[in-house]
Design a protein around this motif. Structure first.
Motif, PDB file in Angstrom:
ATOM      1  N   LYS A   1      63.408   6.586  70.596  1.00  0.00           N
ATOM      2  CA  LYS A   1      64.139   5.411  70.135  1.00  0.00           C
ATOM      3  C   LYS A   1      64.739   5.575  68.741  1.00  0.00           C
ATOM      4  N   LEU A   2      64.042   6.359  67.925  1.00  0.00           N
ATOM      5  CA  LEU A   2      64.523   6.491  66.554  1.00  0.00           C
ATOM      6  C   LEU A   2      65.874   7.194  66.504  1.00  0.00           C
TER       7      LEU A   2
ATOM      8  N   GLU B   1      51.758   5.717  65.520  1.00  0.00           N
ATOM      9  CA  GLU B   1      52.250   4.971  66.657  1.00  0.00           C
ATOM     10  C   GLU B   1      52.764   3.645  66.123  1.00  0.00           C
ATOM     11  N   VAL B   2      54.040   3.389  66.321  1.00  0.00           N
ATOM     12  CA  VAL B   2      54.575   2.123  65.821  1.00  0.00           C
ATOM     13  C   VAL B   2      55.296   1.416  66.950  1.00  0.00           C
TER      14      VAL B   2
ATOM     15  N   ASP C   1      58.587  -1.607  72.354  1.00  0.00           N
ATOM     16  CA  ASP C   1      58.090  -0.352  72.909  1.00  0.00           C
ATOM     17  C   ASP C   1      57.220   0.341  71.874  1.00  0.00           C
ATOM     18  N   ILE C   2      56.197   1.034  72.377  1.00  0.00           N
ATOM     19  CA  ILE C   2      55.372   1.823  71.471  1.00  0.00           C
ATOM     20  C   ILE C   2      56.026   3.201  71.348  1.00  0.00           C
TER      21      ILE C   2
ATOM     22  N   SER D   1      60.625   0.379  61.700  1.00  0.00           N
ATOM     23  CA  SER D   1      61.459  -0.368  62.616  1.00  0.00           C
ATOM     24  C   SER D   1      62.809  -0.723  62.002  1.00  0.00           C
ATOM     25  N   THR D   2      63.039  -0.365  60.752  1.00  0.00           N
ATOM     26  CA  THR D   2      64.378  -0.593  60.206  1.00  0.00           C
ATOM     27  C   THR D   2      65.159   0.709  60.237  1.00  0.00           C
ATOM     28  N   ASP D   3      66.466   0.545  60.459  1.00  0.00           N
ATOM     29  CA  ASP D   3      67.328   1.717  60.497  1.00  0.00           C
ATOM     30  C   ASP D   3      67.698   2.177  59.096  1.00  0.00           C
TER      31      ASP D   3
END
Lengths: 683, 177
Positions: free
Chosen positions: A644-645, B85-86, B91-92, B149-151
């Protein structure tokens, strides 16, 4: 029809196995009500399915068996050894019936009659321990009672007017006994002259029953004066089980308009062996010896849970990775024996891979029923007259692809129906046939499968699209776009051209979602449309998602994989030629070709290789060169997602792990060219 | 292990980024790997260092220093990849975080954790849910889920008024509690 029969055979085999299982358990647990239910259920599905798919013998046979177990279920009969023996023998016989439903050979016929009789006896006898002696007698009796009648039934053409469905009458005959029906369609006129309110069909029926003629006339009692009806007794035994006679009549029925009483009687008389077979049967029954063995029905397919398949695919992927490592190690070791082994392993794992892939492939037709249904229901709702046809439905795709594909395709079809196909009046005015057509075409093209959905509807007006896009601020007023680029605008988020937002489509969450879904499974979509001629949407899909054949190349320290399907040719070229470039063109084999120096495009420093490799890949219909440092060789890449990243990373479609444990990135050549050219490619 | 037992664990993994010491709850840490060859992914943001092979799966690696607005990591023998694991959009996902060095697993009681520093702190409190004082050292406890979780590149340093407003708001919220 054949595929349905195959499906039924598959299911019936499952049911029979289940039945057998249950019977074997119940032997030690005779009071178990649940098991009786299970047996009953299996029988019931066999009966129903058999009747539906034309396994009449199987269906009737199972019907008797079911009656027997109905008594067991109601507690009127106890489960005894003998009952189970007969049932198990029947199960074996039913397995034969699936493959040889017409009772071709006398042995099967004998078993069939014998078992039917035993079942009937079990039903009739209150005490199961009836003496065996009566058996032969009762055979003769019960068979002698059967008579075969010839029925000619031609309803008047206006019979529907009274609300009578002649088929129900024919069905009713079935309840009287063994029945063979020959329907004649020769009086049905051409489709344009046909009046749907009239009945053109007439029937010839052979009925073997122990009832008398009156019972048959009773069936037709309400239509007596609305039809031509003839009933004749033609034999004093059941000829419907005689395959020879039936086949003969069936052939005649197809060739001629109607066979006629005389002809049938002639056939019946010319077959004295029909009578003989009965006495043969009596002989065998008298002996009451062991049942002749029949060839076991070999299971042609099994059902496996998809998790097991997924697991298999994972293991194959791991194996392919490990094999790559072995090959690498063997090459370095310079031990010829090891090299030979490694090559063998490579060959085997490749075969295993192909085989495992084949297992998870599913034909497209598995989705079609839903589409048929959608088109049927929706066209009615929209008051449109549309026919949906599919070509190449046997084209196979990975099951995950099929799963992901269904929803987008449904959406596309909905669009075709709602926006594409015009209503009948408009079509008439435009001199088009009133019935619209939607065709789904699937075919292979290289390592891809193409699915085309074509409708002969209104088409898409590029002007309309353009105006809409300007109005929505998606493009500028002065943006110059060719037709294809204009049409591609519909795939952008928030774009919907439907003038009225309908229940069906036009909520503006249309084609962009379709496109996104397709991209997820590495699919590409193309749209082509002519106003008032129709729209064609082509979806290009990879055959499988998990392993690709690739070309392993090196740029700087990193390895990359290019899908082999995209690669056309490889040229070696001097470094100076790609560096002292003039408008990114290179001359190869006398052709001027555009190219991209990947080191530069990837933001890497200029390489010091004297000779570099130009890999020619196809992009749309063009050839474009991609320059890399080195070509390592062919490689089977087990695709892994970047996660996903890296979800915004379009030019890399995934990664794979090389034999030495490092990671190679899989390039998406189309996206690379697309991104680097930024739509400025004018070749 | 269910969530309850996980949150009952008071263990934190501490690591260095430059001079600063950070820690994250062990429940999010799967693995600590030695530095290995990272395959760079072209055209990716700078902080996305690349991917590595983690026992057959492809693991993205983030240069935590760049993510936090520091200079890129310089590889030393102490450089480690912390596999975490985030949760991202439900989704994990697993992600490797490059850190300058891994220190220790610390037992930190809830009572030892102080609210994130407000005025005068150089770090934005969004990603730091607390500070702990261990042996005269201050350790910042990171909320890794938020970090990954931030781009964007997170500037832990506050530089705008906006940040301060935010902080005040946070304080208010806390007071109300």
């Amino acid at each position: 029809m054949d595929k349905f029969r195959l499906k039924f055979i598959e299911e019936a085999t499952d049911n029979l196995n289940d039945l057998e299982d249950a019977l074997l358990i119940i032997e030690n647990d005779t009071e178990n009500k649940e098991l009786v239910e299970r047996i009953f259920r299996a029988m019931h599905s066999l009966k129903g399915g058999g009747a539906m798919f034309g396994f009449t013998q199987l269906s009737e046979f199972t019907h008797n068996l079911e009656n027997l177990y109905d008594l067991v279920r109601e507690g009127k009969k106890k489960i005894t050894r003998r009952l189970l023996d007969v049932t198990l023998a029947s199960v074996d016989h039913m397995k034969t019936l699936i493959s040889e439903e017409n009772l071709e050979t006398p042995e099967i016929k004998t078993i069939h009659t014998d078992l039917s009789l035993q079942i009937r006896k079990l039903i009739e006898d209150d005490s199961v321990q009836t003496k065996e002696i009566t058996k032969t007698e009762s055979t003769a009796k019960s068979n002698n009672k059967l008579k075969t009648y010839y029925i000619y039934f031609e309803p008047n053409q206006d019979i529907f007017g009274d609300g009578t469905n002649p088929l129900f009458l024919v069905d009713e005959l079935h309840t009287l006994g063994n029945c063979r029906v020959f329907a004649h369609l020769n009086k049905v006129p051409d489709i344009d002259k046909m009046d749907v309110t009239r009945c053109y069909t007439y029937w010839e029926i052979l009925l073997a029953t122990d009832e008398d003629v009156n019972a048959i006339t009773d069936v037709f009692i309400f239509v007596e004066d609305q039809c031509k009806l003839e009933i004749h007794n033609i034999a004093d035994y059941d000829i419907t089980v005689n395959a020879d006679i039936i086949n003969k009549i069936a052939v005649l029925a197809q060739e001629k308009t109607d066979v006629g009483l005389n002809e049938i009687q002639r056939i019946v008389k010319s077959k004295p062996e029909a009578k003989d077979s009965l006495s043969d049967l009596e002989k065998v029954l008298a002996k009451s010896g062991p049942v002749p063995s029949v060839k076991e029905n070999v299971i042609s397919s099994i059902r496996v849970s998809s998790t097991k398949l997924d697991h298999l695919m994972n293991l194959v992927s791991e194996l392919v990775t490990t094999q790559a490592r072995l090959s690498l190690f063997a090459e370095e070791s310079s031990n010829p024996e090891l090299v030979a082994i490694a090559e063998n392993v490579q060959k085997l794992s490749r075969q295993l891979r192909d085989n495992a892939f084949d297992i998870v492939l599913v034909p497209i037709e598995t989705m079609l029923t839903r589409f048929q249904r959608l088109v049927r229901d929706l066209s009615k709702e929209l008051n449109k007259n549309v026919v949906f046809t599919a070509e190449g439905a046997d084209t196979e795709l990975d099951k995950t692809i099929i799963e992901t594909l269904t929803d987008p395709l449904m959406h596309i079809l909905r669009n075709c129906l709602d926006h594409g196909i015009e209503n009948p009046e408009t079509r008439k005015r435009l001199n088009k046939p009133e019935q619209g057509k939607i065709v789904l075409k699937a075919f292979h093209s290289g390592a891809n499968v193409h699915i085309q959905i074509h409708d002969d509807g209104a088409g898409i007006d590029p002007e309309k699209i353009r105006n809409k896009a300007i109005q929505k601020g998606i493009i500028n007023k002065d943006t110059v776009l060719n037709k294809k680029e204009t049409l591609d605008l519909v795939f952008l988020p928030g774009f919907s051209t439907a003038e009225n937002v309908t229940d069906v489509s036009g909520r503006g969450v249309g084609m962009d979602v379709v496109k996104r879904k397709l991209v997820e499974i590495r699919g590409e979509v193309e749209l082509d449309s002519e106003i008032n001629i129709g729209t064609t949407l082509t979806i290009k899909l990879p055959l499988t998602l998990s392993i690709i054949d690739g070309l392993l190349v090196k740029i700087a320290h990193n390895h990359y994989i290019m899908p082999l399907s995209a690669v056309n040719k490889i040229y070696a070229t001097e470094h100076s030629k790609v560096i002292n470039k003039y408008n990114n063109l290179i001359i190869l084999d006398g052709n001027q070709l555009p190219f991209y120096y990947l080191r530069e495009e990837f933001g890497l420093p200029e390489g010091e290789h004297e000779i570099e490799q130009v890999i020619l890949v196809s992009y749309e219909e063009k050839q474009i060169g991609l320059v890399v440092d080195e070509v390592v060789g062919e490689y089977q890449a087990v695709l892994k997602s970047l996660g996903k990243l890296y979800k915004n990373q379009e030019i890399i479609s995934g990664a794979t792990i090389l034999g030495d444990g490092t990671v190679a990135l899989v390039m998406d050549t189309n996206k690379i060219i697309n991104q680097f050219s930024q739509g400025k490619l004018n070749i | 292990m269910n969530n309850e037992t996980l949150t009952n664990i008071k263990s934190y993994l501490s690591f260095h980024l430059g001079e600063e010491e950070f820690a994250t709850h062990v429940s999010k840490v799967l693995n600590i790997l030695e530095m290995t060859k990272i395959t760079e992914v072209p055209k990716a943001p700078d902080y996305m260092k690349g991917v590595i092979n983690l026992r057959g799966t492809v693991l993205p690696v983030v240069d935590t220093r760049i993510k936090f607005g520091m200079t890129p990591t310089v590889y030393t023998p102490n450089t480690c990849i912390v596999v975490m694991e985030v949760e991202m959009d439900g989704d994990i996902v697993q992600v490797g975080a490059l850190v300058d060095s891994v220190q220790a697993v610390l037992e930190i009681e809830d009572s030892q954790i102080q609210p994130p520093p407000s005025i005068g702190s150089k770090y934005k409190s969004d990603f730091i849910y607390g500070m702990a004082k261990i042996d005269e050292r201050f350790i910042m406890l990171l909320d890794m889920v938020k970090v990954f979780s931030t781009d964007e590149i997170i500037s832990l340093k506050e530089k705008t008024d906006e940040g301060e407003h935010k902080l005040e708001k946070d304080k208010k919220v806390k007071k109300e509690k």
